[in-house]
Design a protein around this motif. Structure first.
Motif, PDB file in Angstrom:
ATOM      1  N   LYS A 290       7.787   4.634   9.728  1.00 62.18           N
ATOM      2  CA  LYS A 290       7.869   3.862  10.966  1.00 62.18           C
ATOM      3  C   LYS A 290       7.900   4.792  12.180  1.00 62.18           C
ATOM      4  CE  LYS A 290      10.353  -0.073   8.921  1.00 62.18           C
ATOM      5  NZ  LYS A 290      11.632  -0.829   8.922  1.00 62.18           N
ATOM      6  N   LYS A 291       8.662   5.872  12.059  1.00 59.26           N
ATOM      7  CA  LYS A 291       8.809   6.792  13.184  1.00 59.26           C
ATOM      8  C   LYS A 291       7.515   7.534  13.476  1.00 59.26           C
ATOM      9  CE  LYS A 291      11.673  10.629  14.848  1.00 59.26           C
ATOM     10  NZ  LYS A 291      12.827  11.522  14.524  1.00 59.26           N
ATOM     11  N   PHE A 292       6.799   7.903  12.399  1.00 59.16           N
ATOM     12  CA  PHE A 292       5.541   8.637  12.538  1.00 59.16           C
ATOM     13  C   PHE A 292       4.378   7.753  12.101  1.00 59.16           C
ATOM     14  CE2 PHE A 292       8.911  11.755  11.799  1.00 59.16           C
ATOM     15  CZ  PHE A 292       8.713  12.637  12.858  1.00 59.16           C
ATOM     16  N   ALA A 293       4.357   6.546  12.640  1.00 59.63           N
ATOM     17  CA  ALA A 293       3.383   5.540  12.221  1.00 59.63           C
ATOM     18  C   ALA A 293       1.927   5.985  12.339  1.00 59.63           C
ATOM     19  CB  ALA A 293       3.604   4.254  13.017  1.00 59.63           C
ATOM     20  N   PRO A 294       1.519   6.759  13.347  1.00 59.79           N
ATOM     21  CA  PRO A 294       0.106   7.150  13.439  1.00 59.79           C
ATOM     22  C   PRO A 294      -0.403   7.966  12.259  1.00 59.79           C
ATOM     23  CG  PRO A 294       1.210   7.501  15.540  1.00 59.79           C
ATOM     24  CD  PRO A 294       2.277   7.191  14.536  1.00 59.79           C
ATOM     25  N   PHE A 295       0.522   8.558  11.478  1.00 62.11           N
ATOM     26  CA  PHE A 295       0.100   9.414  10.367  1.00 62.11           C
ATOM     27  C   PHE A 295       0.426   8.802   9.006  1.00 62.11           C
ATOM     28  CE2 PHE A 295       1.915  12.120  13.831  1.00 62.11           C
ATOM     29  CZ  PHE A 295       0.702  12.416  14.444  1.00 62.11           C
ATOM     30  N   ALA A 296       1.041   7.631   8.973  1.00 63.63           N
ATOM     31  CA  ALA A 296       1.487   7.031   7.724  1.00 63.63           C
ATOM     32  C   ALA A 296       0.341   6.283   7.040  1.00 63.63           C
ATOM     33  CB  ALA A 296       2.656   6.075   7.974  1.00 63.63           C
ATOM     34  N   ARG A 297       0.269   6.418   5.727  1.00 62.75           N
ATOM     35  CA  ARG A 297      -0.732   5.690   4.952  1.00 62.75           C
ATOM     36  C   ARG A 297      -0.173   4.309   4.606  1.00 62.75           C
ATOM     37  NH1 ARG A 297      -4.885   8.701   3.373  1.00 62.75           N
ATOM     38  NH2 ARG A 297      -5.545   7.051   1.954  1.00 62.75           N
ATOM     39  N   THR A 298      -0.995   3.292   4.805  1.00 61.89           N
ATOM     40  CA  THR A 298      -0.557   1.907   4.550  1.00 61.89           C
ATOM     41  C   THR A 298      -1.472   1.209   3.554  1.00 61.89           C
ATOM     42  OG1 THR A 298      -1.835   1.154   6.484  1.00 61.89           O
ATOM     43  CG2 THR A 298       0.490   1.693   6.835  1.00 61.89           C
ATOM     44  N   ASP A 299      -2.229   1.986   2.781  1.00 58.60           N
ATOM     45  CA  ASP A 299      -3.158   1.370   1.838  1.00 58.60           C
ATOM     46  C   ASP A 299      -2.486   1.131   0.488  1.00 58.60           C
ATOM     47  OD1 ASP A 299      -2.889   3.914   0.913  1.00 58.60           O
ATOM     48  OD2 ASP A 299      -5.016   4.444   0.983  1.00 58.60           O
ATOM     49  N   LEU A 300      -3.274   0.675  -0.480  1.00 59.91           N
ATOM     50  CA  LEU A 300      -2.754   0.337  -1.804  1.00 59.91           C
ATOM     51  C   LEU A 300      -2.262   1.560  -2.556  1.00 59.91           C
ATOM     52  CD1 LEU A 300      -2.427  -2.021  -3.859  1.00 59.91           C
ATOM     53  CD2 LEU A 300      -4.716  -1.464  -4.692  1.00 59.91           C
ATOM     54  N   TYR A 301      -2.727   2.733  -2.151  1.00 56.06           N
ATOM     55  CA  TYR A 301      -2.419   3.946  -2.897  1.00 56.06           C
ATOM     56  C   TYR A 301      -1.118   4.605  -2.449  1.00 56.06           C
ATOM     57  CZ  TYR A 301      -7.028   3.667  -4.983  1.00 56.06           C
ATOM     58  OH  TYR A 301      -8.127   3.250  -5.697  1.00 56.06           O
ATOM     59  N   GLY A 302      -0.491   4.081  -1.424  1.00 59.25           N
ATOM     60  CA  GLY A 302       0.841   4.504  -1.043  1.00 59.25           C
ATOM     61  C   GLY A 302       0.908   5.858  -0.356  1.00 59.25           C
ATOM     62  N   THR A 303       2.136   6.275  -0.060  1.00 64.81           N
ATOM     63  CA  THR A 303       2.388   7.533   0.627  1.00 64.81           C
ATOM     64  C   THR A 303       1.825   8.710  -0.155  1.00 64.81           C
ATOM     65  OG1 THR A 303       4.422   6.614   1.554  1.00 64.81           O
ATOM     66  CG2 THR A 303       4.178   9.002   1.606  1.00 64.81           C
ATOM     67  N   MET A 304       1.041   9.530   0.513  1.00 71.44           N
ATOM     68  CA  MET A 304       0.406  10.715  -0.064  1.00 71.44           C
ATOM     69  C   MET A 304      -0.522  10.379  -1.229  1.00 71.44           C
ATOM     70  SD  MET A 304       3.519  13.504   0.156  1.00 71.44           S
ATOM     71  CE  MET A 304       2.426  14.924   0.060  1.00 71.44           C
ATOM     72  N   GLY A 305      -0.886   9.096  -1.352  1.00 67.49           N
ATOM     73  CA  GLY A 305      -1.784   8.683  -2.424  1.00 67.49           C
ATOM     74  C   GLY A 305      -1.179   8.805  -3.799  1.00 67.49           C
ATOM     75  N   LEU A 306       0.159   8.716  -3.885  1.00 67.37           N
ATOM     76  CA  LEU A 306       0.855   8.912  -5.162  1.00 67.37           C
ATOM     77  C   LEU A 306       1.245   7.607  -5.848  1.00 67.37           C
ATOM     78  CD1 LEU A 306       3.199  11.871  -4.116  1.00 67.37           C
ATOM     79  CD2 LEU A 306       1.055  11.985  -5.404  1.00 67.37           C
ATOM     80  N   GLY A 307       0.824   6.466  -5.290  1.00 69.02           N
ATOM     81  CA  GLY A 307       1.145   5.194  -5.925  1.00 69.02           C
ATOM     82  C   GLY A 307       2.499   4.664  -5.497  1.00 69.02           C
ATOM     83  N   PRO A 308       3.110   3.790  -6.338  1.00 68.66           N
ATOM     84  CA  PRO A 308       2.687   3.383  -7.694  1.00 68.66           C
ATOM     85  C   PRO A 308       1.444   2.495  -7.684  1.00 68.66           C
ATOM     86  CG  PRO A 308       4.574   2.085  -6.984  1.00 68.66           C
ATOM     87  CD  PRO A 308       4.351   3.112  -5.925  1.00 68.66           C
ATOM     88  N   PHE A 309       0.634   2.593  -8.763  1.00 70.65           N
ATOM     89  CA  PHE A 309      -0.614   1.866  -8.852  1.00 70.65           C
ATOM     90  C   PHE A 309      -0.463   0.647  -9.753  1.00 70.65           C
ATOM     91  CE2 PHE A 309      -2.818   5.185  -6.735  1.00 70.65           C
ATOM     92  CZ  PHE A 309      -2.293   6.385  -7.212  1.00 70.65           C
ATOM     93  N   PRO A 310      -0.972  -0.498  -9.315  1.00 71.75           N
ATOM     94  CA  PRO A 310      -1.006  -1.669 -10.201  1.00 71.75           C
ATOM     95  C   PRO A 310      -1.877  -1.389 -11.422  1.00 71.75           C
ATOM     96  CG  PRO A 310      -1.472  -2.270  -7.904  1.00 71.75           C
ATOM     97  CD  PRO A 310      -1.509  -0.785  -7.976  1.00 71.75           C
ATOM     98  N   THR A 311      -1.653  -2.120 -12.483  1.00 70.14           N
ATOM     99  CA  THR A 311      -2.415  -1.896 -13.717  1.00 70.14           C
ATOM    100  C   THR A 311      -3.914  -2.078 -13.498  1.00 70.14           C
ATOM    101  OG1 THR A 311      -0.529  -2.701 -15.004  1.00 70.14           O
ATOM    102  CG2 THR A 311      -2.667  -2.619 -16.108  1.00 70.14           C
ATOM    103  N   ALA A 312      -4.272  -3.106 -12.726  1.00 69.14           N
ATOM    104  CA  ALA A 312      -5.693  -3.356 -12.471  1.00 69.14           C
ATOM    105  C   ALA A 312      -6.333  -2.178 -11.744  1.00 69.14           C
ATOM    106  CB  ALA A 312      -5.857  -4.630 -11.646  1.00 69.14           C
ATOM    107  N   GLU A 313      -5.588  -1.568 -10.840  1.00 69.52           N
ATOM    108  CA  GLU A 313      -6.124  -0.430 -10.102  1.00 69.52           C
ATOM    109  C   GLU A 313      -6.282   0.786 -11.000  1.00 69.52           C
ATOM    110  OE1 GLU A 313      -7.861   1.157  -6.785  1.00 69.52           O
ATOM    111  OE2 GLU A 313      -7.174  -0.897  -7.134  1.00 69.52           O
ATOM    112  N   LYS A 314      -5.367   0.961 -11.933  1.00 73.91           N
ATOM    113  CA  LYS A 314      -5.480   2.067 -12.876  1.00 73.91           C
ATOM    114  C   LYS A 314      -6.740   1.927 -13.722  1.00 73.91           C
ATOM    115  CE  LYS A 314      -0.501   2.971 -13.314  1.00 73.91           C
ATOM    116  NZ  LYS A 314       0.659   2.960 -14.248  1.00 73.91           N
ATOM    117  N   VAL A 315      -7.042   0.698 -14.127  1.00 77.47           N
ATOM    118  CA  VAL A 315      -8.245   0.454 -14.923  1.00 77.47           C
ATOM    119  C   VAL A 315      -9.501   0.765 -14.106  1.00 77.47           C
ATOM    120  CG1 VAL A 315      -9.604  -1.315 -16.108  1.00 77.47           C
ATOM    121  CG2 VAL A 315      -7.118  -1.277 -16.369  1.00 77.47           C
ATOM    122  N   LYS A 316      -9.511   0.321 -12.841  1.00 81.78           N
ATOM    123  CA  LYS A 316     -10.667   0.590 -11.978  1.00 81.78           C
ATOM    124  C   LYS A 316     -10.868   2.092 -11.782  1.00 81.78           C
ATOM    125  CE  LYS A 316     -10.283  -3.712  -9.316  1.00 81.78           C
ATOM    126  NZ  LYS A 316      -9.983  -4.299  -7.974  1.00 81.78           N
TER     127      LYS A 316
END
Length: 406
Positions: free
Chosen positions: A42-68
């Motif tokens: 929240k404090k550093f919002a311009p640099f924060a990732r808000t996608d499905l892959y989470g902070t630093m792209g480390l997940g956690p990943f849903p099962t369907a995403e793991k399959v894809k």
């Protein structure tokens, strides 16, 4: 006090108790660390990732995403990787062939450049962008075409571009002046000034590929880029200005001076290579606009603002808080990637803006934020480094918790 010290020395803490304290991550629970990361985002919002892959792209990943991801790793990724490397090698060969027997352009005298090399700081200008004739035409056209092909390979199958018309927003005084000229029958019009620099928001290294495909401009890059295999020669054909960013010396003024010289040259001379600058100085997640540095505006020439937006559903191509290798893999795993471009009209500065580069930069920034629906932020590169360092520390603690649970 002496008796207390003797007691402490006579009863030293056991190795087991000391090791347990070392293993304990600053007396925080897993929920505390997760909450701290949320506060950081929240404090550093311009640099924060808000996608499905989470902070630093480390997940956690849903099962369907793991399959894809698993399916894409054995199908899309190998094909795209081979195609991308083939395109890179092909363009390198084009650059190598059409620069044979040509000497690179150097901004200063050879003696001055040797001194800069020995000094280890500042700016180095060595490029083939000033090479004229049909060979330069081949290099540019092949570069633009193959850059677009490479974006296609990465999943950017179509790139919609819009060009908002700001005529309706022009000051009424200017409209009156134009009508008076028409009534007086003065039809002689001066040729519009050529922009000296293209300015754009910065989201990812993919920004460079798009701008190469659109206008093939020069960039400011680290000196080490010019020495990389394949990419080094291509960057010289682009006409990049190589700087030593870590150098803390008066040569920094040389960097600013060289960039200003290139901006003025592009403004005056149609055949000169256009220069492209990211005035934010770093990448964001694409939803924000950081404060602009004044480098692109010091010359007081017109600028061409371009806004890049990367809509996403699963993976955001923004290059923030994620390693390069992980970013490339996720990018190649995503079948379709999206890029939208807003090309604004050339911005002609007023005399007040020419005299005040900070005002000029601020006005262009506000215009780009308005047209691109970007949120203004006062954060900068220093804040981003603090965010990354703190985030890495908290994630290390989370890994300790997960290891204990296992």
């Amino acid at each position: 006090m002496e008796s207390e010290l003797k007691d402490m020395n006579s009863n030293p803490p056991s190795s087991s108790s000391s090791s347990s304290k070392e293993d304990r991550p600053l007396l925080k629970s897993e929920s505390d660390v997760s909450a701290a990361i949320e506060e950081l985002d929240k404090k550093f919002a311009p640099f924060a990732r808000t996608d499905l892959y989470g902070t630093m792209g480390l997940g956690p990943f849903p099962t369907a995403e793991k399959v894809k991801l698993a399916v894409a790793m054995v199908t899309l990724v190998p094909v795209r990787f081979v195609l991308a490397m083939s395109i890179l090698l092909l363009y390198y060969l084009v650059c190598r062939v059409f620069t044979l027997f040509s000497s690179p352009y150097r901004g200063g005298e050879e003696g001055e450049e040797e001194e800069e090399e020995e000094g280890g700081g500042g700016v180095v200008q060595e490029d083939y962008a000033h090479m004229g004739g049909w060979r330069r035409v081949v290099i540019v056209r092949c570069g633009r075409f193959l850059s677009r092909v490479l974006l296609f390979v990465f999943g950017f199958y179509w790139i919609p571009e819009s060009c908002p018309d700001r005529d309706s927003e022009v000051d009424s005084n200017l409209k009156t002046t134009s009508s008076e000229i028409a009534e007086n029958g003065e039809t002689d019009k001066e040729e519009p000034e050529r922009p000296g620099v293209i300015v754009s928001n910065h989201v990812s290294y993919l920004d460079i590929l798009y701008h190469m495909s659109a206008s093939f401009p020069s960039f400011v890059a680290k000196r080490s880029v010019g020495k990389l295999p394949l990419v080094g020669l291509i960057s010289k054909c682009l006409g990049c200005v190589f700087v030593q960013r870590e150098a803390k010396s008066p040569d920094f003024k040389g960097v600013s001076g060289t960039v200003n010289e290139r901006v003025r040259e592009a403004h005056r001379n149609k055949s000169a290579p256009t220069i492209m600058l990211f005035p934010e100085g770093t990448t964001t997640n694409g939803d924000y606009s950081l404060q602009f540095k004044t480098g692109a505006f010091l010359a007081g020439t017109p600028v061409l603002p371009v806004i890049l937006k990367y809509p996403y559903e699963r993976f955001s191509v923004a290059w923030d808080t994620i390693s390069g290798a992980r970013h490339i893999i996720f990018l190649l795993c995503q079948f379709v990637n999206h890029l939208e471009v807003i090309r604004l009209p050339v911005y002609y500065p007023s005399q007040e803006e020419k005299d005040n580069p900070k005002l000029y930069a601020s006005n262009v920034r506000r215009l780009m934020a308005t047209e691109g629906n970007l949120i203004l932020s006062d954060l900068g590169l220093g804040d981003k480094r603090i965010y990354h360092a703190t985030l890495n520390g908290n994630l290390r603690q989370l890994r300790v918790f997960h290891q204990k649970e296992e």
